[in-house]
Design a protein around this motif. Structure first.
Motif, PDB file in Angstrom:
ATOM      1  N   SER A   1       0.839  -1.198   0.000  1.00 45.54           N
ATOM      2  CA  SER A   1       0.000   0.000   0.000  1.00 45.54           C
ATOM      3  C   SER A   1       0.871   1.243   0.000  1.00 45.54           C
ATOM      4  N   LEU A   2       0.371   2.289  -0.671  1.00 40.38           N
ATOM      5  CA  LEU A   2       1.032   3.592  -0.687  1.00 40.38           C
ATOM      6  C   LEU A   2       0.064   4.611  -0.105  1.00 40.38           C
ATOM      7  N   ASN A   3       0.513   5.336   0.914  1.00 42.85           N
ATOM      8  CA  ASN A   3      -0.326   6.331   1.585  1.00 42.85           C
ATOM      9  C   ASN A   3       0.316   7.707   1.434  1.00 42.85           C
ATOM     10  N   VAL A   4      -0.491   8.684   1.045  1.00 37.56           N
ATOM     11  CA  VAL A   4      -0.015  10.065   0.910  1.00 37.56           C
ATOM     12  C   VAL A   4      -0.933  10.976   1.709  1.00 37.56           C
ATOM     13  N   GLU A   5      -0.346  11.853   2.511  1.00 39.31           N
ATOM     14  CA  GLU A   5      -1.117  12.823   3.285  1.00 39.31           C
ATOM     15  C   GLU A   5      -0.381  14.152   3.303  1.00 39.31           C
ATOM     16  N   LEU A   6      -1.128  15.210   3.556  1.00 37.48           N
ATOM     17  CA  LEU A   6      -0.536  16.528   3.748  1.00 37.48           C
ATOM     18  C   LEU A   6      -0.230  16.708   5.229  1.00 37.48           C
ATOM     19  N   ASP A   7       1.022  17.056   5.561  1.00 40.76           N
ATOM     20  CA  ASP A   7       1.350  17.265   6.972  1.00 40.76           C
ATOM     21  C   ASP A   7       1.070  18.719   7.369  1.00 40.76           C
TER      22      ASP A   7
ATOM     23  N   PHE B   1      -5.828  16.925   1.121  1.00 39.37           N
ATOM     24  CA  PHE B   1      -5.582  15.795   0.218  1.00 39.37           C
ATOM     25  C   PHE B   1      -5.046  14.583   0.987  1.00 39.37           C
ATOM     26  N   SER B   2      -5.562  13.426   0.646  1.00 42.26           N
ATOM     27  CA  SER B   2      -4.987  12.160   1.118  1.00 42.26           C
ATOM     28  C   SER B   2      -5.258  11.101   0.061  1.00 42.26           C
ATOM     29  N   CYS B   3      -4.382  10.129   0.018  1.00 42.97           N
ATOM     30  CA  CYS B   3      -4.509   9.059  -0.980  1.00 42.97           C
ATOM     31  C   CYS B   3      -4.033   7.757  -0.373  1.00 42.97           C
ATOM     32  N   GLN B   4      -4.771   6.723  -0.625  1.00 44.36           N
ATOM     33  CA  GLN B   4      -4.369   5.393  -0.161  1.00 44.36           C
ATOM     34  C   GLN B   4      -4.644   4.400  -1.289  1.00 44.36           C
ATOM     35  N   ILE B   5      -3.577   3.778  -1.794  1.00 41.19           N
ATOM     36  CA  ILE B   5      -3.708   2.839  -2.908  1.00 41.19           C
ATOM     37  C   ILE B   5      -3.112   1.491  -2.505  1.00 41.19           C
ATOM     38  N   PHE B   6      -3.829   0.424  -2.832  1.00 45.17           N
ATOM     39  CA  PHE B   6      -3.354  -0.935  -2.586  1.00 45.17           C
ATOM     40  C   PHE B   6      -3.033  -1.606  -3.920  1.00 45.17           C
TER      41      PHE B   6
ATOM     42  N   LYS C   1       2.573  10.893  -9.018  1.00 44.65           N
ATOM     43  CA  LYS C   1       3.242  10.784  -7.731  1.00 44.65           C
ATOM     44  C   LYS C   1       2.708   9.662  -6.841  1.00 44.65           C
ATOM     45  N   CYS C   2       1.504   9.192  -7.135  1.00 44.68           N
ATOM     46  CA  CYS C   2       0.917   8.131  -6.305  1.00 44.68           C
ATOM     47  C   CYS C   2       0.932   6.790  -7.046  1.00 44.68           C
ATOM     48  N   VAL C   3       0.195   6.728  -8.161  1.00 44.73           N
ATOM     49  CA  VAL C   3       0.100   5.463  -8.901  1.00 44.73           C
ATOM     50  C   VAL C   3       1.466   5.021  -9.413  1.00 44.73           C
ATOM     51  N   ARG C   4       2.212   5.932 -10.018  1.00 48.42           N
ATOM     52  CA  ARG C   4       3.489   5.536 -10.616  1.00 48.42           C
ATOM     53  C   ARG C   4       4.548   5.239  -9.558  1.00 48.42           C
ATOM     54  N   ARG C   5       4.451   5.878  -8.398  1.00 50.30           N
ATOM     55  CA  ARG C   5       5.404   5.573  -7.331  1.00 50.30           C
ATOM     56  C   ARG C   5       5.141   4.179  -6.751  1.00 50.30           C
TER      57      ARG C   5
END
Length: 830
Positions: free
Chosen positions: A272-278, A312-317, A419-423
């Motif tokens: 899983s890849l998780n992205v959040e704004l701090d 913004f937040s993103c969580q991809i499995f 930045k999310c899917v390709r990473r």
């Protein structure tokens, strides 16, 4: 001259047909309509929303949507609800809060009722009201004459002392809204299948990953479906009691609270890849593979400044084969039918982004160009969350057309894709896809293999060296120095040094310096062993040369003697020449046929020892000397440690030394067996050949010859499996397995060899011995150093695991053990 008349203002008049344009025509299906009404409940601060289907003789006649939100007063009904296309949410007067973000704000959601049914009874009560306000709307009256003005069609209003609620509805104490929709447009369509689809759709719309964004408790109730739900639940409980492994798929019910534990199902079972704004306005990306942190990086939002205040937040499995099977087992549906990467705005889903066959993110368009190098929508599942006003993120009026293109939405789609899917893709394709066996695992056990660790080190080193990224954290267990004996050591240690320098990791730098010293010592030891082997080989060749000279002198004497007898045999020779020519022709034909058959089988072993090539024997003897010299070096090193140690030598250190020594001895034994039977040279330790034929022939021709007390059977599908492997080490593994079966008093052992796809070779060994000792509760512990239940050293299976994993394969205890005996599984990969 004509005089112009004085200007008179004109006004638009609104036809009653507008109702259908913004109702049935704009709201495209029943699910979207119900979703729009649930959005209104969310905006009204409701904590509970009940959707109740009331039937008569099995046919759905009325649909209720009931919430316990703030309700509407008479003024709200007149000035807001009945004011077409006006949205108090949009101008900030809904809660006297212009900054609050709402799920809906177009002012047309109320016409969703028209999409579902021809009549609406609205009951509403605000906290300040003593009575319930009731509106009766007959949408059909708006369709009688299109020339009738919209505002001239009356909507009936009356008061009641309390709410009129259907069966199973929760009592509304202070405030709320009840929508009762009747004269349904498609009453026959509301069968069990459609109700289940609605439930599934609402689960995705509201809360597909266990997020706390939506506080609403959403429930569905249909009395008609209660009996079937109860029967399915009862059968499921009975099946679960008979299935300790819990592999039974749960039933799909209609009634009950809508929940979805997709996040918890996948969380520790896949990548899983998780992205959040701090808090400082940076994107923080965390990559986790089956519970193991791989890396965490931070980057600026400058390039995507319109997302900086969007929450913004993103969580991809990533869905490998194991994760897809788990998803199907737990939810009862295939992951592709559930959807891929959903978008949520202000806590509610933006349709149809993420639906099956939807490619709003452009993932499949790129996937078609490089199928084996990219992820497609079938390979991922996840969610993207944003918050913001319609000036930035605006949904299309049709409610199922995604987002209107704005500068902010363009940045959103670009960031998610690049930045999310390709990473995530960079890791999955570069690490886990390279290991064809890993896709079957829902744990991170294979990440510790040298090849996989080397790939992870390469990836993290590149991230650490990127100018626009800051490496915050990474796995200290995986991203560390590999064993000095690993073939990936030299390439990975240089990358690790670069990583340690970029991340200012002093501990890692120290480990690297120590590993380099150990590697230098190992190379020195190996070089010494080779020098000793070379000296012995040179001395032996000199002796053989001298022996050849002496042999030549003897041959000269014998030659003269032979000359005298040659005349005697000449006559005989002439007589037999014709017979010999015939015999020779016959032998040549037989030899050609044998060579042809041998080439067809790609047999790696000779059938006899009569015509062994001297160079071939030299190769094996040279290898034996190398292994012997290496063993000698290890013994000497251990003895020096014991001699120089003031205290007692550490038990683990001694165990490691003896383990290495045993491995060298096993190599000597295996090599000696090859010396009389193998028809390949050991100039290099690895060969590229058919591993399937190699295993079959080794067991039948080598193992059988050296193991008289056990019968070895081999069954093979005879499918070629060309790969690079180390014959000595693979032979050691097979010898160890046979040896363990003998120690377990087995009278026979059976090997099944079959190819799985094009990239995996399965070898299943089953014997009829005493089986796995009951004292070993965790069966995989038999591969640990020193664990034994026989009279052995406890190192055999430990060495087997080490050798197989070095080849990139795996060795495991089979889940399905025979009633008597033991079964072990080896999986080799290309």
């Amino acid at each position: 001259m004509n005089r112009l008349k004085e200007e008179q203002p004109l006004h638009f008049e609104i036809s009653s047909a507008l109702k259908s344009v913004i109702g049935q025509d704009l709201i495209t299906n029943d699910f979207v309509a119900i979703f729009e009404l649930v959005k209104n409940s969310f905006d009204a601060h409701a904590k509970n929303v009940d959707i109740i289907f009331e039937d008569i003789n099995g046919k759905i006649e009325r649909i209720f949507i009931i919430d316990d939100g703030k309700g509407m007063s008479y003024q709200d009904l007149v000035n807001k609800w009945l004011f077409v296309a006006y949205s108090a949410k949009k101008d900030g007067s809904e809660d006297n809060n212009a900054n609050r973000i709402y799920a809906g704000n177009k002012g047309v959601g109320r016409f969703s009722c028209d999409r579902i049914g021809g009549k609406l009874k609205l009951q509403s009560k605000s906290v300040s009201d003593n009575s319930v306000h009731i509106l009766d709307v007959d949408w059909g009256e708006f369709e009688v004459d299109a020339k009738t003005k919209f505002e001239n069609i009356a909507v009936k209003h009356k008061l009641a002392s309390d709410f009129s609620l259907p069966y199973k509805a929760e009592n509304l104490k202070q405030s709320g809204v009840v929508l009762e929709i009747s004269a349904l447009r498609e009453p026959d369509s509301w069968d069990r299948t459609k109700l289940k689809r609605l439930r599934s759709s609402l689960a995705k719309l509201i809360n597909p990953f266990g997020s706390s964004v939506s506080p609403i408790a959403l429930k569905i109730f249909c009395q008609r479906e209660v009996s079937q739900d109860e029967n399915l639940e009862r059968k499921y409980i009975e099946q679960i009691s008979l299935d300790p492994d819990n592999t039974i798929e749960p039933p799909t019910l209609v009634n009950g609270r809508i929940t979805n534990d997709i996040f918890h199902i996948l969380k520790d079972k896949t990548t899983s890849l998780n992205v959040e704004l701090d808090n400082s306005g940076h994107f923080v990306t965390t990559l986790i593979d089956r519970g193991e942190l791989i890396y965490q990086v931070k980057e600026s939002t400058n390039q995507y400044h319109l997302l900086a205040d969007s929450d913004f937040s993103c969580q991809i499995f990533s869905l490998n084969q194991s994760a897809k099977a788990l998803f199907k087992r737990r939810t009862g549906i295939h992951s592709v039918a559930f959807g891929s990467l959903f978008l949520f705005r202000n806590g509610f889903r933006v349709m149809p982004i993420g639906d099956e066959s939807d490619d709003s993110w452009g993932i499949d368009r790129r996937h078609q160009q490089g199928y084996s190098r990219t992820l497609g929508t079938r390979d991922i599942m996840g969610r993207v969350d944003i918050a913001g006003p319609e000036t930035k993120f605006k949904e299309t009026s049709s409610r199922d057309g995604g987002l209107v293109e704005t500068d902010a939405s363009i940045q959103l789609f670009d960031y998610v894709f690049t930045k999310c899917v390709r990473r995530l893709e960079q890791y999955v394709v570069g690490v886990t896809w390279k290991d064809s066996i890993d896709k079957h695992h829902d744990t991170s056990q294979r990440l510790s293999l040298d090849e996989n660790r080397a790939n992870i080190i390469d990836l993290v080193t590149k991230l650490a060296g990127a100018k626009d990224l800051e490496l915050i954290d990474y796995s200290r267990d995986l991203i560390d120095v590999l064993s000095e004996k690993s073939s990936y050591f030299e390439s990975s240690v240089e990358k690790l040094a670069e990583l340690a320098e970029n991340s200012d990791d002093s501990d890692l730098m120290w480990n690297i310096s120590q590993a380099r010293k150990r590697f230098a010592e190992l190379k020195k030891s190996e070089e010494e062993a080779r020098k000793i082997a070379s000296r012995e080989l040179k001395a032996r060749l000199e002796a053989e040369k001298q022996a050849k000279v002496e042999k030549g002198l003897r041959a000269e004497a014998e030659k003269r003697a032979e000359a005298e007898s040659r005349l005697k045999f000449e006559a005989e020779k002439k007589a037999n020449r014709e017979l010999e020519l015939k015999e020779q022709a016959k032998q040549e034909a037989e030899k050609f046929n044998l060579a042809y058959e041998e080439e067809k089988k790609r047999n790696l072993f000779l059938l006899s020892n009569d015509n062994k090539d001297i160079d071939q024997l030299e190769s094996f003897l040279h290898q034996i000397v190398i292994y012997t010299s290496s063993a000698k070096q290890k013994i000497t090193s251990t003895l020096l440690k014991i001699h120089n140690s003031q205290n007692q030598i550490d038990r683990d250190e001694l165990m490691n030394s003896l383990s290495d020594l045993l491995e060298s001895v096993e190599k000597i034994m295996t090599t000696s067996r090859f010396a009389t039977s193998a028809n390949f040279k050991l100039d290099s330790t690895k060969i590229t050949d058919d591993a399937s034929i190699y295993v079959k022939d080794y067991l039948e021709k080598i193992s059988t010859a050296y193991n008289s007390r056990i019968q070895i059977k081999v069954e093979s599908d005879n499918k070629k499996f060309i790969t690079t492997f180390t014959p000595i080490e693979l032979g050691m593994v097979l010898d160890n397995i046979v040896s363990n079966s003998k120690k377990a008093r087995a009278s026979w052992i059976n090997f099944e060899i079959n190819r799985e796809g094009n990239s995996v070779l399965n070898i299943v060994a089953t014997d009829n011995g005493k089986g796995l000792d009951k004292s070993i509760l965790e069966k995989e512990r038999v591969f640990e150093k020193g664990i034994t239940t026989t009279r052995g050293s406890g190192l055999g299976l430990f060495h087997c695991k080490k050798q197989i994993e070095k080849m990139g394969g795996e060795i495991t205890i089979s889940d399905k053990q025979p009633s008597q005996g033991f079964r072990i599984l080896i999986r080799l990969r290309k």
